[in-house]
Enzyme design. Structure first.
Site, PDB file in Angstrom:
ATOM      1  CG  ASN A 158       5.348  -6.567   9.915  1.00 15.08           C
ATOM      2  OD1 ASN A 158       5.261  -6.092  11.047  1.00 15.08           O
ATOM      3  ND2 ASN A 158       4.315  -6.631   9.099  1.00 15.08           N
ATOM      4  CG  MET A 183       0.259  -2.896   4.584  1.00 19.76           C
ATOM      5  SD  MET A 183      -0.936  -3.500   3.382  1.00 19.76           S
ATOM      6  CE  MET A 183       0.207  -4.256   2.194  1.00 19.76           C
ATOM      7  CB  THR A 199      -8.018  -7.378  10.700  1.00 22.68           C
ATOM      8  OG1 THR A 199      -6.794  -7.948  11.166  1.00 22.68           O
ATOM      9  CG2 THR A 199      -8.311  -7.869   9.296  1.00 22.68           C
ATOM     10  CB  VAL A 201      13.329   7.873   0.943  1.00 22.99           C
ATOM     11  CG1 VAL A 201      14.797   7.594   1.261  1.00 22.99           C
ATOM     12  CG2 VAL A 201      12.803   8.998   1.838  1.00 22.99           C
ATOM     13  CB  SER A 233      -0.937   0.019   1.213  1.00 24.56           C
ATOM     14  OG  SER A 233      -0.191   0.062   2.415  1.00 24.56           O
ATOM     15  CG  HIS A 277       0.550 -11.219   8.439  1.00 23.12           C
ATOM     16  ND1 HIS A 277      -0.224 -12.128   9.149  1.00 23.12           N
ATOM     17  CD2 HIS A 277      -0.178 -10.085   8.355  1.00 23.12           C
ATOM     18  CE1 HIS A 277      -1.378 -11.563   9.471  1.00 23.12           C
ATOM     19  NE2 HIS A 277      -1.375 -10.321   9.005  1.00 23.12           N
TER      20      HIS A 277
END
Length: 524
Positions: A473, A122, A127, A232, A116, A439
């Site tokens: 992540n 995100m 959720t 960037v 995104s 994820h």
């Protein structure tokens, strides 16, 4: 004239929860430190970084999602009419797919690897699930992990009681518990899902995005600036130290250099290593150990419940609070974690019912932990460019025999769960295309030592490059099944505290030196 400052103390690349954590902690613990945050996408919500689900008007919400889809705007998404079908390659609303390079010959690949591009990343579309890592999901060399997770809960505004008043939520958990709780300890039994959501005084639910992480304290900090539509292109490196960023203003097309004493790259688990690669920072582990979570989904109609009356349903597509969100925690014996939520809370349609009666159908999802493999990776090209002009990426990703065995077990378990809850929809569960979980982890993995198998230290500083930190992540070095956002925010807390200490020390040292010099000049 450039809209960017010539120099700042800290430059943050990316406005998702991890980048926002750095801005918040620095604001709280090192007041006066100047911080500039750069985001490639536009601002799509108010306040900047807010979850689009909080937008009341359905058309305005859809427009915010479309503006988040970068070069993929306008493509069919899983929110398009109809249930998701096997083999379809669609992104979730608010995201866009990697157009090519997602699957190498003879490999499984990630057909729906997605991004995104918007302020908040995100977290403007997620959720809000914030379960804690358990068992082998936990990072063994961080003794302060629980305290960091507590701080992550604070920053994300995590609660567990948001849906306690929903009429079916206790019933769903009771039925699930009867099917899965036997032999589990308290922390792994069916329970409320920790959610980044809070209830306003007027009773309305508000979903957290980066706006909640930043908070009023950061937005009100005159030393903090957020620049959207700002790409960037690389980190400036001099004598083994990060000294700033080269940023292209996507409004004007002009490129500028912003000097910085510290740089934090918090793009996402695919674009953070991309920025490092473009900057000439290429440790052996960069992009390696790419880790996704295979996702199995199923739907079930609740038995013996009455649908809500028409006058109880919310307007404009807002969430009807009927079944809430329940959590089936990860265990090492059953290495997957479950989310059970009413269908209109799920980002993936599971039924073709027209219309779906809110609260009458629950979606079940199991996320499977993945075997970590050195050759599961994202690679970058020195010659090809993506739609932003950055090094084009190609993914290498393969499921192991154990991965497939875990997936088979998850399919069995989800059928049992669906039958416990109600009447399953369809003959069998649906395995989402690889990459669908969003994820992605491991590509800038954290390590205890600079042994060539990790990219950064336990304090998130890139090995061998002073003043350069990574966040998000991609740092998570373990195989996980739980949603990773809370963990990545916890790791960002640790890194941000280190930066705050370093910058405060430098400021104090400069002050002490200046004071002593003034005193010495006064001495005859």
């Amino acid at each position: 004239m450039s809209r960017y400052p010539d120099s700042v103390d800290v430059a943050i690349v990316g406005s998702g929860p991890a980048g926002a954590t750095y801005a918040r902690i620095l604001t709280e613990e090192a007041p006066g430190v100047t911080v500039a945050m750069f985001e490639v996408g536009p601002t799509v919500s108010d306040p900047p970084g807010a979850h689009v689900r909080n937008i009341d008007d359905a058309e305005a919400r859809a427009e915010a999602q479309r503006r988040s889809e970068g070069p993929g705007a306008g493509a069919a998404t899983v929110s398009s009419p109809g249930a998701v079908k096997s083999g379809e390659r669609r992104a979730r609303a608010g995201t866009y797919l990697l157009p090519d390079g997602f699957q190498a010959d003879g490999e499984d690949g990630m057909p729906v690897a997605a991004f995104s591009s918007n302020v908040g990343g995100m977290a403007a579309h997620w959720t809000g699930a914030c379960p804690r890592p358990l068992g082998s999901e936990r990072i063994p060399f961080l003794p302060d992990l629980d305290e960091l997770l507590d701080e992550g809960d604070r920053l994300l505004g995590v609660t567990t009681d948001a849906f306690d008043a929903a009429p079916f939520t206790a019933l769903v958990r009771e039925r699930l518990a009867a099917a899965v709780d036997e032999g589990r300890v308290d922390e792994t039994r069916v329970q409320r899902m920790p959610l980044a959501v809070h209830r306003r005084d007027d009773g309305r639910l508000v979903w957290s995005g980066s706006d909640v992480v930043l908070g009023d304290v950061t937005r009100g900090n005159p030393s903090f600036s957020l620049f959207d539509e700002s790409l960037v292109m690389r980190v400036l490196i001099e004598d083994g130290r990060a000294v700033g960023v080269a940023v292209r203003d996507l409004r004007s097309g002009e490129t500028h250099e912003v000097r910085a004493r510290r740089v934090v790259v918090a793009a996402d688990a695919l674009r953070t290593p991309q920025v490092l690669w473009a900057s000439g920072v290429r440790p052996a582990a960069l992009g390696r150990m790419l880790n996704d979570q295979t996702q199995v989904v199923y739907g079930a109609r609740l038995r013996d419940v009455e649908p809500p009356a028409e006058d109880q349903l919310p307007a404009s597509g807002a969430l009807s609070e009927q079944s809430g969100v329940s959590w089936v925690p990860f265990t090492d014996a059953l290495p997957f974690h479950g989310q059970v939520m009413q269908l209109d809370a799920s980002p993936v349609p599971l039924a073709d019912d027209d219309p779906v009666v809110p609260g009458s159908i629950v979606g079940l999802g199991l996320f499977c932990a993945k075997d970590l493999q050195w050759d599961d990776r994202v690679e970058f090209s020195d010659t090809e460019r993506d739609s932003y002009g950055m090094p084009a990426m190609r993914l290498h990703y393969t499921l192991t025999d154990r991965d497939r065995a875990v997936l088979d077990r998850a399919q069995e378990e989800i059928v049992a769960m669906a039958r416990a809850v109600g009447e399953p929809i369809g003959d069998r569960p649906f395995t989402m295309p690889l990459g669908a979980s969003l994820h992605y982890q491991g590509t800038t993995r954290m390590g205890e030592a600079d042994d060539g198998l990790s990219v950064c230290s336990p304090d998130s500083e890139v090995w061998g490059v002073r003043g350069l930190s990574v966040a998000g992540n991609g740092l998570i070095p373990t195989a996980t099944a739980c949603n990773p956002t809370l963990t990545s925010v916890a790791l960002a807390v640790r890194g941000a505290r280190r930066l705050a200490r370093e910058l405060a020390y430098v400021e104090n040292r400069h002050y002490d030196v200046g004071t002593k010099q003034k005193e010495s000049r006064r001495t005859p």
